[in-house]
Design an enzyme around this catalytic site. Structure first.
Site, mmCIF file in Angstrom:
data_model
loop_
_atom_site.group_PDB
_atom_site.id
_atom_site.type_symbol
_atom_site.label_atom_id
_atom_site.label_comp_id
_atom_site.label_asym_id
_atom_site.label_seq_id
_atom_site.Cartn_x
_atom_site.Cartn_y
_atom_site.Cartn_z
ATOM 1 N N LYS A 298 0.853 -1.200 0.000
ATOM 2 C CA LYS A 298 0.000 0.000 0.000
ATOM 3 C C LYS A 298 0.887 1.248 0.000
ATOM 4 O O LYS A 298 2.101 1.148 0.185
ATOM 5 C CB LYS A 298 -0.912 -0.024 1.220
ATOM 6 C CG LYS A 298 -0.161 0.027 2.536
ATOM 7 C CD LYS A 298 -1.096 0.037 3.719
ATOM 8 C CE LYS A 298 -0.286 0.228 4.999
ATOM 9 N NZ LYS A 298 -1.109 0.535 6.145
ATOM 10 N N ARG B 120 -10.637 0.847 14.497
ATOM 11 C CA ARG B 120 -10.763 1.480 13.171
ATOM 12 C C ARG B 120 -11.751 0.640 12.368
ATOM 13 O O ARG B 120 -12.886 0.470 12.750
ATOM 14 C CB ARG B 120 -9.394 1.555 12.463
ATOM 15 C CG ARG B 120 -8.300 2.239 13.297
ATOM 16 C CD ARG B 120 -7.030 2.507 12.491
ATOM 17 N NE ARG B 120 -6.506 1.324 11.794
ATOM 18 C CZ ARG B 120 -5.324 1.252 11.212
ATOM 19 N NH1 ARG B 120 -4.507 2.291 11.216
ATOM 20 N NH2 ARG B 120 -4.931 0.150 10.606
ATOM 21 N N TYR C 219 16.621 29.724 8.820
ATOM 22 C CA TYR C 219 15.510 30.426 9.460
ATOM 23 C C TYR C 219 15.579 30.280 10.979
ATOM 24 O O TYR C 219 15.840 29.187 11.499
ATOM 25 C CB TYR C 219 14.172 29.846 8.989
ATOM 26 C CG TYR C 219 13.829 30.188 7.564
ATOM 27 C CD1 TYR C 219 13.570 31.494 7.169
ATOM 28 C CD2 TYR C 219 13.740 29.180 6.601
ATOM 29 C CE1 TYR C 219 13.257 31.793 5.852
ATOM 30 C CE2 TYR C 219 13.413 29.466 5.292
ATOM 31 C CZ TYR C 219 13.174 30.780 4.922
ATOM 32 O OH TYR C 219 12.850 31.081 3.633
ATOM 33 N N MET D 241 12.313 24.585 2.810
ATOM 34 C CA MET D 241 11.436 23.893 1.858
ATOM 35 C C MET D 241 12.239 23.130 0.793
ATOM 36 O O MET D 241 11.933 21.992 0.460
ATOM 37 C CB MET D 241 10.506 24.904 1.185
ATOM 38 C CG MET D 241 9.452 24.255 0.316
ATOM 39 S SD MET D 241 8.401 25.445 -0.524
ATOM 40 C CE MET D 241 7.437 26.097 0.814
HETATM 41 C C1 LIG Z 1 -3.990 -4.021 7.589
HETATM 42 C C2 LIG Z 1 -2.513 -4.010 7.565
HETATM 43 N N1 LIG Z 1 -1.833 -5.167 7.573
HETATM 44 C C3 LIG Z 1 -0.489 -5.196 7.581
HETATM 45 C C4 LIG Z 1 0.248 -4.038 7.563
HETATM 46 C C5 LIG Z 1 1.745 -4.109 7.592
HETATM 47 O O1 LIG Z 1 2.242 -3.593 8.782
HETATM 48 P P1 LIG Z 1 3.828 -3.460 8.990
HETATM 49 O O2 LIG Z 1 4.274 -2.459 7.974
HETATM 50 O O3 LIG Z 1 3.970 -2.971 10.378
HETATM 51 O O4 LIG Z 1 4.391 -4.789 8.743
HETATM 52 C C6 LIG Z 1 -0.418 -2.816 7.569
HETATM 53 C C7 LIG Z 1 0.329 -1.570 7.646
HETATM 54 O O5 LIG Z 1 0.108 -0.704 8.450
HETATM 55 C C8 LIG Z 1 -1.839 -2.789 7.555
HETATM 56 O O6 LIG Z 1 -2.525 -1.644 7.537
#
Ligand SMILES: Cc1ncc(COP(=O)(O)O)c(C=O)c1O
Length: 390
Positions: free
Chosen positions: A46, A147, A273, A325
């Site tokens: 992801k 969640r 800055y 930046m």
């Molecule tokens: C639903 C889910 N599974 C697995 C993972 C993988 O987690 P990690 O990167 O800590 O291994 C994530 C990441 O946050 C996640 O959202």
């Protein structure tokens, strides 16, 4: 639809996130050695593969033995499905608009979909009908994250709704651990207990559950008893174990830039800055054209280090003053032989000689910024060109 055209030609920019897919492949393989034969590995790719490029990360992980891919967004799942990777894909985060527009194609492509509420169940059922294909459902159970996920006491009712819907097929149950990166924290066992009793109630209602999964990187590394049918590591694949481990993992992203300017300054020279830093001796400063718009965390100002590659070798030097930046300043030291154009490694794998200083890690930047390496990696911005090497 308009497709954005990059305003700047990436070839003319000095900053690179150099991605080494072989590191992801080897990290995946290394995690695979911890698994029993019946446990599959779902590579979590992801957020554009934690900033490494989703397809690059996916292909590299598959080469290392991953047989599943996990992504939050259905749109990412669709992109993966179109890449013909011959692995099973799971997606888990959508709202009604996305569900109506993308889920039919996602389900039509054979992607597995997570369901974490009665409303999500209805959306998936609707999308499966639109696709005229049975949706493979992973029922997510909220065991403490608060969640996405069905509360344990709703599981029988939701499970029965899945069973009664010809367009839904219960493929798995799953949950996400809140604190597996702290192996001493008893809440992991409490979550597992909740998960197991919810699964038992569900099996009582609908019969055997084909697959179960709950282990992220931390649990993959520390809790073989939680591997179950699939493990879902993310961060460890990219070289950053969230727990102490002997498993050899190496960073897959190296963030690089080049010195734009080198100049001598006297003692008492203020930098950047707010003048949060002032030289305590005459020294040579280096200007590096990378800043918070490229993804560096401003919070790390005056606390981080970088590696500068000069003719005389690799040198670890402190970043001084506020991160701007577009630029940072580093203190090269009075005797430095650094010159404009010399390479600067912000973090990653310097692959240097055994006795040479190592590049800082994303972990070090995370500590300097008061955050986690996940955020350091995923913050590298769109204006930094990803360059796949190796
Ligand atoms: C639903 C889910 N599974 C697995 C993972 C993988 O987690 P990690 O990167 O800590 O291994 C994530 C990441 O946050 C996640 O959202």
């Amino acid at each position: 639809m308009s497709i954005p055209i990059p305003a700047e030609d990436p070839r003319h920019l000095p900053n690179r996130a150099v991605i080494d897919p072989s590191a992801i492949t080897q990290n995946t393989r290394a995690l695979g050695t911890l698994l029993e034969e019946q446990t599959a590995l779902m590579a979590v790719v992801k957020a554009d593969g934690y900033g490494h490029g989703m397809l690059t990360a996916a292909r590299a992980a598959i080469e290392g033995g991953a047989t599943w891919l996990g992504v939050a967004h259905p749109a990412s799942a669709l992109a993966l499905a179109r890449a013909d990777l011959e692995v099973q894909i799971l997606t888990w985060l959508y709202e009604p608009h996305t569900a109506r527009t993308v889920l039919p194609q996602v389900i039509g492509s054979g992607v597995d979909v997570s369901v974490g509420s009665a409303e999500m169940l209805a959306l998936v059922s609707e999308a499966a009908r639109a696709a005229d294909r049975r949706a493979r459902v992973h029922l997510k159970i909220d065991t403490g994250m608060g969640r996405n996920g069905v509360m344990p006491w709703q599981i029988r009712e939701i499970g029965a709704a899945v069973r009664e819907d010809d367009f839904l097929q219960l493929t798995a149950t799953w949950t996400h651990l809140t604190s597996a990166d702290d192996p001493a924290d008893p809440v992991t066992d409490q979550q597992v207990e909740l998960f197991d009793s919810a699964c038992a109630a569900l099996e009582d209602e609908v019969g055997p559950i084909p697959l179960q999964h709950l282990a992220n990187s931390a649990a993959t590394l520390t809790r073989p008893d939680l591997h179950r049918d699939i493990v879902r590591p993310g961060i460890a694949l990219y070289g950053y174990p969230p727990v102490a481990t002997d498993v050899p993992l190496r960073p897959a992203m190296t963030l690089t830039s080049r010195l734009a300017l080198v100049k001598d300054v006297p003692e008492g020279q203020s930098i950047g800055y707010g003048r949060i830093s002032t030289t305590e001796r005459a020294t040579r400063l280096g200007l590096v054209p990378i800043g918070y718009a490229d993804g560096l965390h401003r919070e790390a100002s005056d606390r981080a280090e970088v590696l500068v590659r000069t003719d005389s070798g690799d040198h670890r030097v402190p970043q001084v003053g506020r991160i701007s930046m577009d630029q940072i300043v580093v203190d090269l030291g009075p005797a430095a032989d650094a010159r404009p154009g010399d390479e600067v490694l912000l973090f990653g794998d310097s692959g240097g000689a055994p006795n040479a200083p190592w590049a800082p890690t994303a972990d070090e930047w995370a500590r300097a910024a008061g955050t986690i390496p996940y955020e350091v990696l995923t913050s590298v911005s769109g204006r930094v060109t990803r360059e796949v090497r190796g």
